[in-house]
Design a protein around this motif. Structure first.
Motif, PDB file in Angstrom:
ATOM      1  N   TYR B 137       0.941  -1.122   0.191  1.00  0.00           N
ATOM      2  CA  TYR B 137       0.433   0.267   0.078  1.00  0.00           C
ATOM      3  C   TYR B 137       0.980   0.992   0.134  1.00  0.00           C
ATOM      4  N   GLY B 138       1.185   2.067  -1.050  1.00  0.00           N
ATOM      5  CA  GLY B 138       1.875   2.855  -1.048  1.00  0.00           C
ATOM      6  C   GLY B 138       1.951   4.012  -0.642  1.00  0.00           C
ATOM      7  N   MET B 139      -0.084   4.556  -0.805  1.00  0.00           N
ATOM      8  CA  MET B 139      -0.359   5.864  -0.435  1.00  0.00           C
ATOM      9  C   MET B 139      -0.073   6.174   1.226  1.00  0.00           C
ATOM     10  N   THR B 140      -0.279   5.318   1.657  1.00  0.00           N
ATOM     11  CA  THR B 140      -0.851   4.701   3.264  1.00  0.00           C
ATOM     12  C   THR B 140       1.175   4.824   4.041  1.00  0.00           C
ATOM     13  N   GLY B 141       1.339   4.872   3.278  1.00  0.00           N
ATOM     14  CA  GLY B 141       3.115   4.646   3.626  1.00  0.00           C
ATOM     15  C   GLY B 141       3.983   3.038   3.551  1.00  0.00           C
ATOM     16  N   GLY B 142       3.108   2.299   2.942  1.00  0.00           N
ATOM     17  CA  GLY B 142       3.835   0.928   2.861  1.00  0.00           C
ATOM     18  C   GLY B 142       3.676  -0.282   3.623  1.00  0.00           C
ATOM     19  N   GLN B 143       2.304   0.068   3.636  1.00  0.00           N
ATOM     20  CA  GLN B 143       1.311  -1.817   4.462  1.00  0.00           C
ATOM     21  C   GLN B 143       1.126  -3.052   3.546  1.00  0.00           C
ATOM     22  N   GLN B 144       1.778  -4.109   3.925  1.00  0.00           N
ATOM     23  CA  GLN B 144       1.557  -4.945   3.081  1.00  0.00           C
ATOM     24  C   GLN B 144       0.140  -5.332   2.487  1.00  0.00           C
ATOM     25  N   ALA B 145       0.535  -5.893   1.927  1.00  0.00           N
ATOM     26  CA  ALA B 145      -0.617  -6.225   0.914  1.00  0.00           C
ATOM     27  C   ALA B 145      -1.031  -7.783   0.398  1.00  0.00           C
ATOM     28  N   PRO B 146      -2.083  -7.869  -0.019  1.00  0.00           N
ATOM     29  CA  PRO B 146      -2.041  -9.296  -0.439  1.00  0.00           C
ATOM     30  C   PRO B 146      -1.551  -9.891  -1.910  1.00  0.00           C
TER      31      PRO B 146
END
Lengths: 386, 300
Positions: B137-146
């Motif tokens: 998740y780039g916009m929120t700062g780089g969280q884990q994605a599927p």
């Protein structure tokens, strides 16, 4: 396209079926839904009727998708609606907010059952009234109307589409399980006798078009997909060009217009029926199925010599503030009858502003309010106020 | 404001200005991000498709890729997180003459929007779905994605992701997509061809773009330099056209299979809806002629 959209004549149908016929008569040609008791008959009716008139019915994977598809359908140029009940209404809140923010005309019929959560799927409730007004996050205004009979399910569905198109806003039909499932006589007038409102279209060139620049009534003309206006539509805070602008001034400008669009037009939107409110000591207020019990109770009270009056709310949001503020100065008490633990009564109290007693007659759901309970409440309230 | 900006522009117009909301530039994407390249390929594909511009709409959800809809000068809809596909479904069905492109990131499309993705593919709604996969998740700062590879670091998997990612292309194909392709953001020409083909294909088309996110993803995974990151994807990519996308799971330690995996025909939702409503088909199921009773197989 073999079928008729307006089935002029006298019918013996239930409220959910009447809602379908009202939608078709209003020009609805797109329905996206998800089955749920007690609104399923609306989806079933639309799946049968829409192909007959060249419309599209699609059953989505959930109510999140149904509401999103309704918004897409509306921007595609169709008059679009969905129907649901409590659990689905909760899921739709996300995109009802998008609909309010992007000013997308659409209709949501909530055939209320008792909640919270799965609650009483097959039994009546009226406890989604505040959710209709406040259910999506942020500040916005919607319109909600509440039918009390299959005939009103027909009439009010047309009204819902007209209001949605005129004010570019999601309009909720706050029905309930009893009104949805009761079967009564429904008169469908000739097509030419039905007033239809269509959304204002832009009359200026695409180059000059500002998709969110309002006319004097706070409503902006709406271009549909394919009209050549190349507009941008976003759920972000946007300026008159429709472009996202992340600052407090734009937020103020956008939100105040979304709110004024409804509040400043409230007198034109609000509709109610009043019986014997002149010289009344006590006025009972109700909507939906409870309005029918309330009317009966008021008639019984008058037979017993009590000066009782009755107001049936046809529009529930925006709430008729002015009406009740003035009325509160002329009566001893007002009583709200509703099938919840006290929702619209809070509005009544707010509008009464301490000028008269405001009391609630209600229970938690699963059955209608009996006229006798309301009559007893009238008698008790009068005793209390004297 | 916009007049001032226009003055500042260099005298040479950009060849894609015609399809850009130039008064909204500069865009919000980070330096080194692959979305700009992907966006450029989409615009080139739109021009190549020769579909009249009034008939094309772009629908997006939320996230970095979702912002594409805000920069393209077409009817464009920036909707809620995960709901681009159902919104686009309504848009397309109410205006079937239109061509609808969905642009979405991996989190938007396949985490919060995963249910809509599989059902739109199953129904074969005529949409062109473009997924910029930057593995987080780039916009929120780089969280884990599927899409985050097993073991890759993100802000919500600081030691490494303990989950297995989806193979998006295999999922799309399994659900019935009629066109499925995957390229990296450096396969400009092939990617543009795929998007053009996808737009022209009636039915649910899916194009995945492996895209660098140096700011949020590369930085935490030892490839902070944007050029190095996109080269890393490109160098490890191998083209395997027409293979079963089940065989094309992304394996960063080995190779990244790209190519056009599916290009087939199937009636769209609207084709089928119209067919059914003409009432020309017999009742389901066909009871005549009788079919031979199959041999029952005893398992174990």
């Amino acid at each position: 396209m073999s079928g008729q959209a307006v089935l002029t004549g006298i019918h013996f149908i239930n409220g959910d079926e009447a809602c379908c016929e009202g939608a078709l008569a209003a020009g609805c040609r797109f329905f996206a839904g998800y089955p749920i008791t007690p609104a399923t008959e609306i989806a079933e009716g639309m799946s049968r009727r829409l192909p007959e008139v060249g419309g599209i019915y699609i059953q989505m994977e959930d109510e999140l998708a149904a509401m999103a598809a309704v918004l897409g359908g509306s921007w595609g140029g169709a008059k679009a609606m969905t129907s649901t009940s409590g659990p689905g209404f909760s899921l739709m809140m996300e995109n009802i907010g998008l609909g309010a923010c992007t000013e997308t005309p659409c209709v949501v019929c909530n055939v209320q059952r008792a909640g919270p959560s799965t609650g009483l799927p097959t039994l009546v409730g009226q406890a989604d009234m505040m959710q209709a007004r406040w259910g999506s996050h942020g500040d916005y205004e919607i319109i909600a109307i509440s039918p009390s009979s299959p005939q009103e399910m027909f009439d009010f569905t047309i009204k819902a589409f007209n209001l949605a198109e005129q004010y570019r806003v999601p309009v909720m039909i706050m029905a309930d399980e009893v009104v949805g499932h009761m079967t009564e006589r429904v008169l469908i007038p000739p097509a030419k006798g039905i007033k239809i409102v269509n959304r204002k279209k832009p009359s200026i060139s695409p180059k000059k078009y500002m998709p969110y620049k309002p006319d004097s009534d706070y409503v902006t003309p709406m271009a549909n997909f394919g009209d050549g206006y190349h507009m941008h539509v976003t759920g972000l805070t946007h300026d008159e060009r429709g472009y996202p602008v992340m600052d407090s001034a734009t937020q103020e400008q956008m939100i105040s217009r979304l709110v004024k669009k409804i509040r400043n037009n409230a007198e034109k939107i609000i509709d109610y029926d009043a019986y014997h409110i002149e010289n009344a000591d006590v006025v009972v207020v109700a909507y939906g199925i409870s309005a029918r019990s309330a009317k009966r109770a008021v008639m019984d009270a008058r037979e017993n010599g009590i000066k009782a009056g009755f107001i049936k709310l046809n529009t529930v949001w925006p709430f008729p503030e002015k009406l009740f503020n003035e009325l509160a100065g002329n009566v001893k008490a007002m009583i709200m009858a509703e099938i919840n633990m006290g929702q619209m009564v809070l509005e009544l109290e707010r509008c009464a502003a301490g000028q008269c007693l405001v009391r609630l007659v209600s229970h938690a759901g699963g059955a209608i309010i009996k006229p006798r309970s309301i009559l007893e409440a009238i008698q008790a309230t009068l005793k209390e106020s004297s | 404001m916009s007049a001032q900006r226009r003055k500042k522009k260099t005298s040479q117009p950009h060849p894609q200005d015609e399809l850009l909301r130039t008064d909204r530039l500069p865009h919000i994407w980070c330096p080194g991000c692959g979305i700009g390249t992907a966006f450029s390929c989409v615009i080139t594909a739109i021009k190549k498709s020769e579909i009249p511009l009034d008939d094309i709409a772009m629908v997006s959800g939320i996230g970095c890729t979702g912002r594409m809809a805000g920069y393209i000068k077409l009817d464009s809809f920036h909707t809620t997180h995960g709901r681009a596909i159902p919104f686009a479904t309504g848009l397309k069905l109410a205006h079937p003459e239109g061509s609808v492109i969905v642009t979405s990131g991996d989190g938007d499309l396949l985490a919060i929007g995963g249910n809509h993705f599989i059902h739109a593919a199953r129904r074969n709604i005529d949409l062109t779905v473009i997924c910029v996969n930057n593995f987080n998740y780039g916009m929120t700062g780089g969280q884990q994605a599927p899409s985050t590879p097993f073991g890759a670091k993100t802000t919500t998997s600081p030691i490494g992701s303990p989950e297995q990612p989806f193979n998006f292309c295999a999922l799309a194909a399994a659900c019935g997509a009629v066109y499925v392709a995957r390229w990296t953001a450096l396969h400009i020409r092939r990617l543009t061809v795929s998007i053009t083909e996808a737009m022209k294909k009636p039915g649910f088309s899916f194009v995945e773009i492996l895209s660098p996110c140096p700011t949020s993803f590369g930085r935490r995974n030892r490839i902070r330099n944007p050029l190095e990151l996109v080269q890393f994807y490109h160098e490890r990519s191998v083209i395997r056209n027409n293979i079963d996308p089940q065989e094309a799971a992304l394996d960063f330690n080995n190779n990244l299979v790209v190519g056009k995996f599916v290009d087939t025909e199937r009636p769209t939702f609207l084709d089928s809806y119209r067919l059914i409503n003409r009432r020309e088909l017999g009742d389901w199921p066909a009871l005549e002629p009788k079919v031979p009773i199959p041999d029952k197989q005893v398992s174990g």
